[in-house]
Motif scaffolding. Structure first.
Motif, PDB file in Angstrom:
ATOM      1  N   ILE A 412      -5.252  -6.427   3.044  1.00 40.20           N
ATOM      2  CA  ILE A 412      -3.969  -5.733   3.243  1.00 40.20           C
ATOM      3  C   ILE A 412      -3.141  -5.801   1.965  1.00 40.20           C
ATOM      4  O   ILE A 412      -3.365  -6.666   1.111  1.00 40.20           O
ATOM      5  CB  ILE A 412      -3.153  -6.333   4.410  1.00 40.20           C
ATOM      6  CG1 ILE A 412      -2.848  -7.810   4.167  1.00 40.20           C
ATOM      7  CG2 ILE A 412      -3.873  -6.117   5.743  1.00 40.20           C
ATOM      8  CD1 ILE A 412      -1.712  -8.351   4.985  1.00 40.20           C
ATOM      9  N   GLY A 413      -2.208  -4.886   1.835  1.00 37.94           N
ATOM     10  CA  GLY A 413      -1.391  -4.885   0.632  1.00 37.94           C
ATOM     11  C   GLY A 413      -0.121  -4.095   0.817  1.00 37.94           C
ATOM     12  O   GLY A 413       0.159  -3.554   1.894  1.00 37.94           O
ATOM     13  N   PHE A 414       0.674  -4.078  -0.249  1.00 37.74           N
ATOM     14  CA  PHE A 414       1.878  -3.243  -0.269  1.00 37.74           C
ATOM     15  C   PHE A 414       2.272  -3.024  -1.723  1.00 37.74           C
ATOM     16  O   PHE A 414       1.824  -3.746  -2.620  1.00 37.74           O
ATOM     17  CB  PHE A 414       3.023  -3.886   0.529  1.00 37.74           C
ATOM     18  CG  PHE A 414       3.459  -5.235   0.042  1.00 37.74           C
ATOM     19  CD1 PHE A 414       4.505  -5.373  -0.862  1.00 37.74           C
ATOM     20  CD2 PHE A 414       2.825  -6.390   0.492  1.00 37.74           C
ATOM     21  CE1 PHE A 414       4.911  -6.632  -1.296  1.00 37.74           C
ATOM     22  CE2 PHE A 414       3.233  -7.652   0.065  1.00 37.74           C
ATOM     23  CZ  PHE A 414       4.277  -7.769  -0.833  1.00 37.74           C
ATOM     24  N   THR A 415       3.045  -1.994  -1.918  1.00 41.41           N
ATOM     25  CA  THR A 415       3.563  -1.746  -3.265  1.00 41.41           C
ATOM     26  C   THR A 415       5.074  -1.608  -3.212  1.00 41.41           C
ATOM     27  O   THR A 415       5.648  -1.323  -2.160  1.00 41.41           O
ATOM     28  CB  THR A 415       2.979  -0.441  -3.862  1.00 41.41           C
ATOM     29  OG1 THR A 415       3.353   0.647  -3.017  1.00 41.41           O
ATOM     30  CG2 THR A 415       1.464  -0.518  -3.970  1.00 41.41           C
ATOM     31  N   ARG A 416       5.706  -1.847  -4.332  1.00 41.18           N
ATOM     32  CA  ARG A 416       7.124  -1.549  -4.517  1.00 41.18           C
ATOM     33  C   ARG A 416       7.187  -0.575  -5.680  1.00 41.18           C
ATOM     34  O   ARG A 416       6.620  -0.840  -6.750  1.00 41.18           O
ATOM     35  CB  ARG A 416       7.898  -2.837  -4.852  1.00 41.18           C
ATOM     36  CG  ARG A 416       7.770  -3.944  -3.792  1.00 41.18           C
ATOM     37  CD  ARG A 416       8.471  -3.591  -2.496  1.00 41.18           C
ATOM     38  NE  ARG A 416       9.895  -3.345  -2.655  1.00 41.18           N
ATOM     39  CZ  ARG A 416      10.822  -4.301  -2.622  1.00 41.18           C
ATOM     40  NH1 ARG A 416      10.476  -5.568  -2.433  1.00 41.18           N
ATOM     41  NH2 ARG A 416      12.102  -4.003  -2.759  1.00 41.18           N
ATOM     42  N   LEU A 417       7.864   0.535  -5.491  1.00 39.74           N
ATOM     43  CA  LEU A 417       7.788   1.609  -6.478  1.00 39.74           C
ATOM     44  C   LEU A 417       8.706   1.419  -7.678  1.00 39.74           C
ATOM     45  O   LEU A 417       8.666   2.191  -8.631  1.00 39.74           O
ATOM     46  CB  LEU A 417       8.069   2.957  -5.801  1.00 39.74           C
ATOM     47  CG  LEU A 417       7.191   3.283  -4.585  1.00 39.74           C
ATOM     48  CD1 LEU A 417       7.404   4.725  -4.156  1.00 39.74           C
ATOM     49  CD2 LEU A 417       5.708   3.038  -4.867  1.00 39.74           C
ATOM     50  N   GLY A 426       8.459  -2.503 -10.169  1.00 35.60           N
ATOM     51  CA  GLY A 426       7.329  -1.785  -9.581  1.00 35.60           C
ATOM     52  C   GLY A 426       6.118  -2.690  -9.613  1.00 35.60           C
ATOM     53  O   GLY A 426       5.717  -3.165 -10.676  1.00 35.60           O
ATOM     54  N   ILE A 427       5.574  -2.985  -8.434  1.00 38.53           N
ATOM     55  CA  ILE A 427       4.452  -3.922  -8.333  1.00 38.53           C
ATOM     56  C   ILE A 427       3.474  -3.451  -7.255  1.00 38.53           C
ATOM     57  O   ILE A 427       3.809  -2.609  -6.421  1.00 38.53           O
ATOM     58  CB  ILE A 427       4.926  -5.356  -7.964  1.00 38.53           C
ATOM     59  CG1 ILE A 427       5.631  -5.348  -6.593  1.00 38.53           C
ATOM     60  CG2 ILE A 427       5.833  -5.930  -9.031  1.00 38.53           C
ATOM     61  CD1 ILE A 427       5.866  -6.732  -6.014  1.00 38.53           C
ATOM     62  N   ALA A 428       2.295  -4.027  -7.290  1.00 38.66           N
ATOM     63  CA  ALA A 428       1.319  -3.827  -6.214  1.00 38.66           C
ATOM     64  C   ALA A 428       0.787  -5.201  -5.826  1.00 38.66           C
ATOM     65  O   ALA A 428       0.523  -6.035  -6.692  1.00 38.66           O
ATOM     66  CB  ALA A 428       0.181  -2.930  -6.679  1.00 38.66           C
ATOM     67  N   VAL A 429       0.681  -5.425  -4.524  1.00 37.24           N
ATOM     68  CA  VAL A 429       0.228  -6.721  -4.013  1.00 37.24           C
ATOM     69  C   VAL A 429      -0.956  -6.474  -3.084  1.00 37.24           C
ATOM     70  O   VAL A 429      -0.892  -5.605  -2.206  1.00 37.24           O
ATOM     71  CB  VAL A 429       1.361  -7.431  -3.240  1.00 37.24           C
ATOM     72  CG1 VAL A 429       0.880  -8.760  -2.660  1.00 37.24           C
ATOM     73  CG2 VAL A 429       2.575  -7.646  -4.129  1.00 37.24           C
ATOM     74  N   LEU A 430      -2.018  -7.237  -3.294  1.00 36.11           N
ATOM     75  CA  LEU A 430      -3.194  -7.077  -2.443  1.00 36.11           C
ATOM     76  C   LEU A 430      -3.713  -8.466  -2.076  1.00 36.11           C
ATOM     77  O   LEU A 430      -3.809  -9.348  -2.937  1.00 36.11           O
ATOM     78  CB  LEU A 430      -4.280  -6.297  -3.207  1.00 36.11           C
ATOM     79  CG  LEU A 430      -5.495  -5.832  -2.399  1.00 36.11           C
ATOM     80  CD1 LEU A 430      -5.089  -4.890  -1.268  1.00 36.11           C
ATOM     81  CD2 LEU A 430      -6.494  -5.123  -3.332  1.00 36.11           C
ATOM     82  N   CYS A 431      -4.003  -8.690  -0.791  1.00 29.25           N
ATOM     83  CA  CYS A 431      -4.515 -10.006  -0.402  1.00 29.25           C
ATOM     84  C   CYS A 431      -5.594  -9.857   0.662  1.00 29.25           C
ATOM     85  O   CYS A 431      -5.721  -8.818   1.303  1.00 29.25           O
ATOM     86  CB  CYS A 431      -3.380 -10.911   0.075  1.00 29.25           C
ATOM     87  SG  CYS A 431      -2.580 -10.376   1.597  1.00 29.25           S
TER      88      CYS A 431
END
Ligand code: CA
Length: 497
Positions: A412-417, A426-431
């Motif tokens: 699962i993950g999420f991004t901040r634009l 602006g980041i992307a997170v994946l775990c």
């Protein structure tokens, strides 16, 4: 007065103590010395331990409340100072935090008192431990520890003396030397408390009777005195499920009237059931936030299911999921750490994942645990080494619209634009709780052609963002990757060296 997140800055809290801090009376001094560094690390709110004298004197962590007017000032329970230091040092610690832009939450423990000065003969009925509405004895007389006269303080600050009429029950008969849950004759448990064990008004010690107006007025008077003495910015309320739900509704209202400040407040309602938390929030007219205990238990289950937890449901049916405006998220605390009452410590491998999930999303007020930030020498628990990087990313780069990718049972993950206000944001997170993998996520067209790197240093190869604003991000097994632009990666590398 409901809290409005719109008026808040990006709050980042730290619980600034763990259970096994050394009994060297140096904690308040440590706070004063560390305030500036914490501010630079991205912390802007601290929750300090209960500052008043406990029954165990300088060995007390603070939850065995004896005298709430003794902030390390009077010779009581064998000591003037508390475990954490003197009243003057406490006041200096609060001032130091505030000087460095860190709001201070005081820990308020009003459910019970302990270490009474003498006993009284009280008529009681013994209750069934697992159903406190069920009497299991006839009327009987016990010797209850219920007289609090504070001879070491005299009547300085308050002439209020506590006796059996101010409590509704206790758990010890000092005449018969017998334990049990004893309800005082003529008293009823507060009706609007948690329904675990039938009625969970009673927790420990001498239980304050919130149906007695003298008690409520005294606690309001004390709250005013405490604020006027310390000028804290808000509160952490202990054990709210054991206290009449009406009580803090009134107490907080009266405190806000007195102080003319927002008084950000978070309550500890220890339950895995989100409906109980939302019921309490409704009953208190959303005048405070609650710790997201269900989310803590989701983290624990995810961390102990050998990769078989459904990660897409990690925020489902949590307070963050249903009422993010009133959720304070956390990974662990002084009760969940090894050796403590609510032991449910999140295993080390999952901690960076859990912290990324609470620190980098745009929901909830995250609370970092002292024992995770500094480690817990008592149990040889190492600090979570990724925390400083995650805190810096939260402070500087985790901004803008959020895109959630809770679309897989493991990955699962999420991004901040990102936004214009925060350069480099602006980041992307994946775990994943399972094996390594990749996921295509959107970070925005303005990143097209840019390289992003994993600030957690797990994945070595950079990701190049496509013209459509998507990147194919990777994460190693059982870990989290946090993607920032190459330039930000260099700044982090330099700053955190
Ligand atoms: Ca109670």
């Amino acid at each position: 007065m409901a809290q409005k997140r719109g008026n808040m800055k990006n709050r980042t809290m730290m619980q600034y103590f763990e259970w096994y801090l050394p009994k060297n009376r140096l904690h308040w001094k440590r706070c004063e010395v560390q305030a500036e560094e914490l501010s630079k690390a991205g912390i802007n709110m601290v929750w300090l331990p209960p500052a008043y004298k406990g029954a165990a004197g300088d060995a007390s962590v603070g939850y065995d409340v004896y005298d709430t007017y003794d902030l390390g000032e009077f010779n009581q329970k064998g000591t003037v100072e508390t475990k954490y230091g003197s009243k003057e040092e406490y006041l200096r610690a609060v001032a130091a935090f505030q000087k460095h832009g860190i709001a201070v939450l005081a820990d308020i423990v009003l459910n019970h008192k302990m270490g009474a000065d003498s006993t009284e003969n009280v008529e009681v009925v013994e209750e069934c431990a697992t159903d406190r509405n069920k009497d299991i004895s006839e009327k009987q007389q016990i010797a209850a520890w219920t007289r609090f006269d504070f001879p070491g303080r005299g009547d300085k600050y308050s002439a209020f003396h506590w006796n059996a009429s101010h409590f509704s029950g206790t758990d010890w008969d000092d005449a018969g030397k017998k334990g049990g849950i004893f309800r005082f004759e003529g008293k009823i448990w507060n009706r609007d408390t948690d329904t675990e064990n039938g009625n969970y008004d009673y927790l420990m010690g001498a239980d304050l009777d919130m149906d007695n107006r003298e008690v409520v007025e005294e606690l309001i008077n004390w709250g005013k005195w405490y604020f006027d003495t310390v000028h804290m910015d808000g509160f952490r309320l202990d054990a709210v499920k054991h206290i009449s739900f009406d009580f803090y509704l009134e107490w907080l209202k009266r405190m806000r009237e007195h102080t003319h400040t927002e008084l950000f407040t978070v309550g500890e309602y220890w339950s895995k059931e989100t409906e109980r938390l939302t019921h309490y929030l409704d009953a208190t007219e959303h005048s405070l936030s609650l710790f997201d205990v269900p989310l803590h238990f989701h983290f624990l289950t995810a961390a102990t299911s050998d990769g078989n937890y459904d990660m897409s449901k990690i925020f489902e049916d949590t307070l963050t999921g249903v009422d993010p405006e009133h959720a304070v998220t956390f990974v662990d605390n002084h009760d969940t750490q090894p050796g403590q009452a609510l032991y449910s410590f999140i295993p080390a491998w999952f901690k960076p994942i859990a912290y990324a999930l609470i620190l980098l999303r745009n929901v909830g007020v995250p609370c970092v645990f002292y024992g995770d930030y500094y480690g817990i020498p008592h149990d040889r628990v190492a600090p979570v080494r990724e925390l400083k990087t995650l805190l810096k990313i939260r402070e500087c780069y985790a901004y803008g619209e959020e895109k959630l990718y809770l679309d897989d049972t493991s990955l699962i993950g999420f991004t901040r634009l990102g936004d214009e206000e925060h350069p480099g944001s602006g980041i992307a997170v994946l775990c994943t709780d399972s094996i390594s993998g990749t996921k295509k996520m959107y970070v925005g067209e303005r990143f097209a052609g840019k390289k992003m790197i994993d600030a957690m240093n797990g994945v070595e190869a950079p990701v190049v963002i496509g013209k459509d604003g998507f990147g194919e991000f990777r994460v190693n097994g059982g870990s989290v990757s946090v993607w920032v632009t190459e330039e930000v990666g260099e700044i982090l590398y330099t700053e955190l060296e």
